[in-house]
Write a protein that holds these residues in place. Structure first.
Motif, PDB file in Angstrom:
ATOM      1  N   UNK A   1       0.842  -1.181   0.000  1.00 48.09           N
ATOM      2  CA  UNK A   1       0.000   0.000   0.000  1.00 48.09           C
ATOM      3  C   UNK A   1       0.888   1.245   0.000  1.00 48.09           C
ATOM      4  N   UNK A   2       0.652   2.120  -0.952  1.00 48.90           N
ATOM      5  CA  UNK A   2       1.448   3.327  -1.065  1.00 48.90           C
ATOM      6  C   UNK A   2       0.905   4.387  -0.108  1.00 48.90           C
ATOM      7  N   UNK A   3       1.816   4.985   0.630  1.00 46.98           N
ATOM      8  CA  UNK A   3       1.429   6.065   1.537  1.00 46.98           C
ATOM      9  C   UNK A   3       2.359   7.254   1.362  1.00 46.98           C
ATOM     10  N   UNK A   4       1.767   8.437   1.332  1.00 45.19           N
ATOM     11  CA  UNK A   4       2.520   9.673   1.313  1.00 45.19           C
ATOM     12  C   UNK A   4       2.058  10.485   2.521  1.00 45.19           C
ATOM     13  N   UNK A   5       2.993  10.955   3.300  1.00 45.17           N
ATOM     14  CA  UNK A   5       2.660  11.692   4.513  1.00 45.17           C
ATOM     15  C   UNK A   5       3.436  12.997   4.527  1.00 45.17           C
ATOM     16  N   UNK A 107       2.078  20.435 -17.084  1.00 42.10           N
ATOM     17  CA  UNK A 107       0.834  20.111 -17.782  1.00 42.10           C
ATOM     18  C   UNK A 107       0.456  18.636 -17.682  1.00 42.10           C
ATOM     19  N   UNK A 108       1.130  17.886 -16.844  1.00 39.28           N
ATOM     20  CA  UNK A 108       0.739  16.485 -16.651  1.00 39.28           C
ATOM     21  C   UNK A 108      -0.670  16.457 -16.050  1.00 39.28           C
ATOM     22  N   UNK A 109      -1.579  15.709 -16.674  1.00 40.70           N
ATOM     23  CA  UNK A 109      -2.965  15.694 -16.176  1.00 40.70           C
ATOM     24  C   UNK A 109      -3.059  15.249 -14.719  1.00 40.70           C
ATOM     25  N   UNK A 110      -3.929  15.911 -14.009  1.00 40.99           N
ATOM     26  CA  UNK A 110      -4.079  15.628 -12.589  1.00 40.99           C
ATOM     27  C   UNK A 110      -4.434  14.165 -12.341  1.00 40.99           C
ATOM     28  N   UNK A 111      -5.169  13.569 -13.233  1.00 39.68           N
ATOM     29  CA  UNK A 111      -5.596  12.181 -13.012  1.00 39.68           C
ATOM     30  C   UNK A 111      -4.446  11.192 -13.061  1.00 39.68           C
ATOM     31  N   UNK A 112      -3.281  11.626 -13.550  1.00 39.37           N
ATOM     32  CA  UNK A 112      -2.117  10.755 -13.554  1.00 39.37           C
ATOM     33  C   UNK A 112      -1.548  10.561 -12.146  1.00 39.37           C
ATOM     34  N   UNK A 113      -1.873  11.498 -11.275  1.00 39.76           N
ATOM     35  CA  UNK A 113      -1.381  11.409  -9.898  1.00 39.76           C
ATOM     36  C   UNK A 113      -2.307  10.481  -9.116  1.00 39.76           C
ATOM     37  N   UNK A 114      -1.867   9.287  -8.894  1.00 40.22           N
ATOM     38  CA  UNK A 114      -2.730   8.284  -8.260  1.00 40.22           C
ATOM     39  C   UNK A 114      -2.444   8.112  -6.775  1.00 40.22           C
ATOM     40  N   UNK A 115      -1.374   8.727  -6.312  1.00 35.85           N
ATOM     41  CA  UNK A 115      -1.038   8.636  -4.887  1.00 35.85           C
ATOM     42  C   UNK A 115      -0.960  10.051  -4.316  1.00 35.85           C
ATOM     43  N   UNK A 116      -1.655  10.265  -3.217  1.00 46.11           N
ATOM     44  CA  UNK A 116      -1.725  11.587  -2.599  1.00 46.11           C
ATOM     45  C   UNK A 116      -1.547  11.466  -1.091  1.00 46.11           C
ATOM     46  N   UNK A 117      -0.919  12.485  -0.534  1.00 43.35           N
ATOM     47  CA  UNK A 117      -0.886  12.588   0.907  1.00 43.35           C
ATOM     48  C   UNK A 117      -2.141  13.261   1.428  1.00 43.35           C
ATOM     49  N   UNK A 118      -2.212  13.392   2.738  1.00 43.91           N
ATOM     50  CA  UNK A 118      -3.406  13.955   3.361  1.00 43.91           C
ATOM     51  C   UNK A 118      -3.366  15.477   3.412  1.00 43.91           C
ATOM     52  N   UNK A 119      -2.206  16.037   3.163  1.00 43.78           N
ATOM     53  CA  UNK A 119      -2.051  17.481   3.145  1.00 43.78           C
ATOM     54  C   UNK A 119      -1.564  18.050   4.459  1.00 43.78           C
ATOM     55  N   UNK A 120      -0.916  19.196   4.373  1.00 42.50           N
ATOM     56  CA  UNK A 120      -0.471  19.917   5.558  1.00 42.50           C
ATOM     57  C   UNK A 120      -0.785  21.395   5.354  1.00 42.50           C
ATOM     58  N   UNK A 121      -1.319  22.024   6.389  1.00 43.17           N
ATOM     59  CA  UNK A 121      -1.775  23.408   6.279  1.00 43.17           C
ATOM     60  C   UNK A 121      -0.606  24.376   6.416  1.00 43.17           C
ATOM     61  N   UNK A 122      -0.560  25.323   5.508  1.00 42.37           N
ATOM     62  CA  UNK A 122       0.384  26.438   5.592  1.00 42.37           C
ATOM     63  C   UNK A 122      -0.432  27.725   5.633  1.00 42.37           C
ATOM     64  N   UNK A 123      -0.229  28.511   6.660  1.00 47.59           N
ATOM     65  CA  UNK A 123      -0.936  29.775   6.816  1.00 47.59           C
ATOM     66  C   UNK A 123       0.080  30.890   6.952  1.00 47.59           C
ATOM     67  N   UNK A 124      -0.039  31.889   6.101  1.00 51.17           N
ATOM     68  CA  UNK A 124       0.905  33.001   6.104  1.00 51.17           C
ATOM     69  C   UNK A 124       0.131  34.276   6.412  1.00 51.17           C
ATOM     70  N   UNK A 125       0.488  34.880   7.519  1.00 55.73           N
ATOM     71  CA  UNK A 125      -0.177  36.121   7.927  1.00 55.73           C
ATOM     72  C   UNK A 125       0.568  37.317   7.361  1.00 55.73           C
ATOM     73  N   UNK A 126      -0.219  38.305   6.928  1.00 55.27           N
ATOM     74  CA  UNK A 126       0.385  39.499   6.365  1.00 55.27           C
ATOM     75  C   UNK A 126       0.784  40.482   7.436  1.00 55.27           C
TER      76      UNK A 126
END
Length: 126
Positions: A1-5, A107-126
């Motif tokens: 099972x592929x995992x990206x974190x 320009x690689x189609x998004x559907x080619x990306x079959x493995x994704x991580x859950x994401x990490x939040x980045x917040x930048x205050x002005x």
């Protein structure tokens, strides 16, 4: 099972730096490209950067060119996104992604990306 974190996100001030990490398992990491995407609230997911399987080809979106640097350590199954001079418009959830391709131009189609991580939040205050 592929995992990206992903890890390394946080809340910073404009002009600060952050480094995101992407740990990959269950995937022949050194054979495939890795990309970074981001998604701000109510916006579509957008390409940020990608790095080819050996690191020889790196692509950046125009909005981050010159400020962000993508890299990878194949021996550690890790990819990184160094983000300098952060701006409020960089605020988003950042994802790493991969698939069965060795190079990932913008320009690689998004559907080619079959493995994704859950994401990490980045917040930048002005």
């Amino acid at each position: 099972q592929v995992q990206l974190v992903e890890s390394g996100g946080g809340s910073v001030q404009a002009g600060d730096s952050l480094t995101l990490s992407c740990a990959v398992s269950g995937h022949t990491f050194n054979a495939y490209a890795v990309a970074w995407f981001r998604q701000a609230p109510e916006q579509e997911r957008e390409f940020v950067a990608s790095i080819s399987y050996g690191g020889g080809s790196i692509y950046y979106s125009a909005s981050v060119q010159g400020r962000f640097t993508a890299s990878r350590e194949n021996a550690k199954n890790m990819a990184y996104l160094q983000m300098n001079n952060l701006k409020p418009e960089d605020t988003a959830i950042y994802f790493c992604a991969s698939g069965r391709f060795t190079i990932a131009p913008m320009n690689l189609p998004l559907e080619k990306y079959i493995y994704w991580g859950q994401g990490t939040q980045v917040t930048v205050a002005g």
